[in-house]
Design a protein around this motif. Sequence first.
Motif, PDB file in Angstrom:
ATOM      1  N   UNK A 162       0.807  -1.212   0.000  1.00  0.00           N
ATOM      2  CA  UNK A 162       0.000   0.000   0.000  1.00  0.00           C
ATOM      3  C   UNK A 162       0.840   1.261   0.000  1.00  0.00           C
ATOM      4  N   UNK A 163       0.195   2.361  -0.366  1.00  0.00           N
ATOM      5  CA  UNK A 163       0.690   3.708  -0.164  1.00  0.00           C
ATOM      6  C   UNK A 163       1.943   4.053  -0.946  1.00  0.00           C
ATOM      7  N   UNK A 164       2.088   3.510  -2.149  1.00  0.00           N
ATOM      8  CA  UNK A 164       3.179   3.910  -3.014  1.00  0.00           C
ATOM      9  C   UNK A 164       2.615   4.400  -4.335  1.00  0.00           C
ATOM     10  N   UNK A 165       3.298   5.374  -4.937  1.00  0.00           N
ATOM     11  CA  UNK A 165       2.838   5.935  -6.192  1.00  0.00           C
ATOM     12  C   UNK A 165       4.013   6.072  -7.129  1.00  0.00           C
ATOM     13  N   UNK A 166       3.774   5.817  -8.417  1.00  0.00           N
ATOM     14  CA  UNK A 166       4.861   5.835  -9.366  1.00  0.00           C
ATOM     15  C   UNK A 166       4.468   6.634 -10.606  1.00  0.00           C
ATOM     16  N   UNK A 167       5.471   7.204 -11.263  1.00  0.00           N
ATOM     17  CA  UNK A 167       5.250   7.859 -12.542  1.00  0.00           C
ATOM     18  C   UNK A 167       6.448   7.606 -13.444  1.00  0.00           C
ATOM     19  N   UNK A 168       6.187   7.236 -14.687  1.00  0.00           N
ATOM     20  CA  UNK A 168       7.260   6.985 -15.638  1.00  0.00           C
ATOM     21  C   UNK A 168       7.835   8.299 -16.153  1.00  0.00           C
ATOM     22  N   UNK A 210      12.162  -2.438  -6.902  1.00  0.00           N
ATOM     23  CA  UNK A 210      11.922  -3.305  -8.042  1.00  0.00           C
ATOM     24  C   UNK A 210      11.308  -2.568  -9.214  1.00  0.00           C
ATOM     25  N   UNK A 211      10.412  -1.635  -8.943  1.00  0.00           N
ATOM     26  CA  UNK A 211       9.825  -0.813  -9.997  1.00  0.00           C
ATOM     27  C   UNK A 211      10.829   0.211 -10.519  1.00  0.00           C
ATOM     28  N   UNK A 212      11.480   0.905  -9.590  1.00  0.00           N
ATOM     29  CA  UNK A 212      12.308   2.039  -9.969  1.00  0.00           C
ATOM     30  C   UNK A 212      13.547   1.657 -10.760  1.00  0.00           C
ATOM     31  N   UNK A 213      14.098   0.487 -10.523  1.00  0.00           N
ATOM     32  CA  UNK A 213      15.346   0.128 -11.198  1.00  0.00           C
ATOM     33  C   UNK A 213      15.128  -0.451 -12.597  1.00  0.00           C
ATOM     34  N   UNK A 214      13.903  -0.735 -12.959  1.00  0.00           N
ATOM     35  CA  UNK A 214      13.641  -1.285 -14.286  1.00  0.00           C
ATOM     36  C   UNK A 214      13.915  -0.231 -15.355  1.00  0.00           C
ATOM     37  N   UNK A 215      14.516  -0.613 -16.479  1.00  0.00           N
ATOM     38  CA  UNK A 215      14.751   0.348 -17.558  1.00  0.00           C
ATOM     39  C   UNK A 215      13.467   1.015 -18.043  1.00  0.00           C
TER      40      UNK A 215
END
Length: 386
Positions: free
Chosen positions: A25-31, A230-235
Amino acid sequence: MAIENSRRLWLKQAAFAAAASVFAPRMLFARAPTDRRFVFIIQRGAADGLNTVIPYADPAYASLRRELAIAADTAMRLDGTFALHPSLAATGELYRSGQALFVHAVASPYRERSHFDGQNVLETGGSRPYQRKDGWLNRLLDMLPGQKDAEAIALAPTVPLALRGKGQVASYAPSSLPQPSNDLLLRVRQLYEPDTQLHALWEAAMDTRGKAGNARGRQNPAELGKLAAGFLKRPDGPRIAMIETGGWDTHAGQNARLAAQLKNLDALLAALKEHLGTAWDQTIVLIATEFGRTAAANGTGGTDHGTGSAAMLVGGAVQGGRVIADWPGLGQANLLEARDLRPTLGLHTLIAATAAECFALDPRRTLQTLYPGQSAAGKLPGLLKS
């Protein structure tokens, strides 16, 4: 038509729910098309900056805090004025290696003491509560090159205000439901394959589910950091993220509660560093709260709502090993309204300067986009490595 719209809405929610079963929970991401990663961690509840970055050399600190005062010999000395709470052991190591800095006596323009109003100002970038309906982090996303089709992902039941705006945001809630079988997922995929809109929704949900790996439900801080990394390090992964932390309101029993909160934050940051690998070198984590706490302890072993607090910048891209503070002092004549740490730096100045350096944006344009109508409050040296 109404039935078909309802069916589409139901499927969208079902697809999101299936993917959400693997999210913390409680995480947000933007490409974003950049190697830099910008992570904003909000401390909801008014974190006590005076016992996080401790002004042990200020002669008024011990007398104001009484039993809450943290002795310098139990903390990590940062310089001749400040020490770091002993629960932040991993963060202290980052400071020693030049990957963390602390900014003290900082606050947003908000000067009252309501959590809701304070968080509204912090997240929207307004100069007063409810002045704006969108968030500064959403406006930052819009400033980045090639972001017309960018999408933010909120791993939460609702999208926090900092990421609300015209930028695309999808919301996911954690689930404790059993994992769906591969056979069920295959059958649902086949069922909706003929429908262009629903098939696209399902494929997007399954793609995100796959990127999350085996994570499920509510995570502890270390697992949360691992999942975010895991999300952030992906190309092809996100480059802007937000993580919410709560429980910082320490009116009573503060020493034990704050120690536990900071230990969890420390574990989160350590896990981010560990699991980001080489991407950590391009990462900036900014940690801030809506306002600070009173300089003096109250009668219940805690502190009440205040004004000035401390913020942190952590990451491999941070020019660390410093405490930045135009220290106002804790003497009675120096306190704001005779009770609070007087802020000498605007939190909006710190956030805008960090974002501009992170993504090589024009500083003035960044400040006016994230904080329309506001001018810089205080001066800052360079914050990040070139």
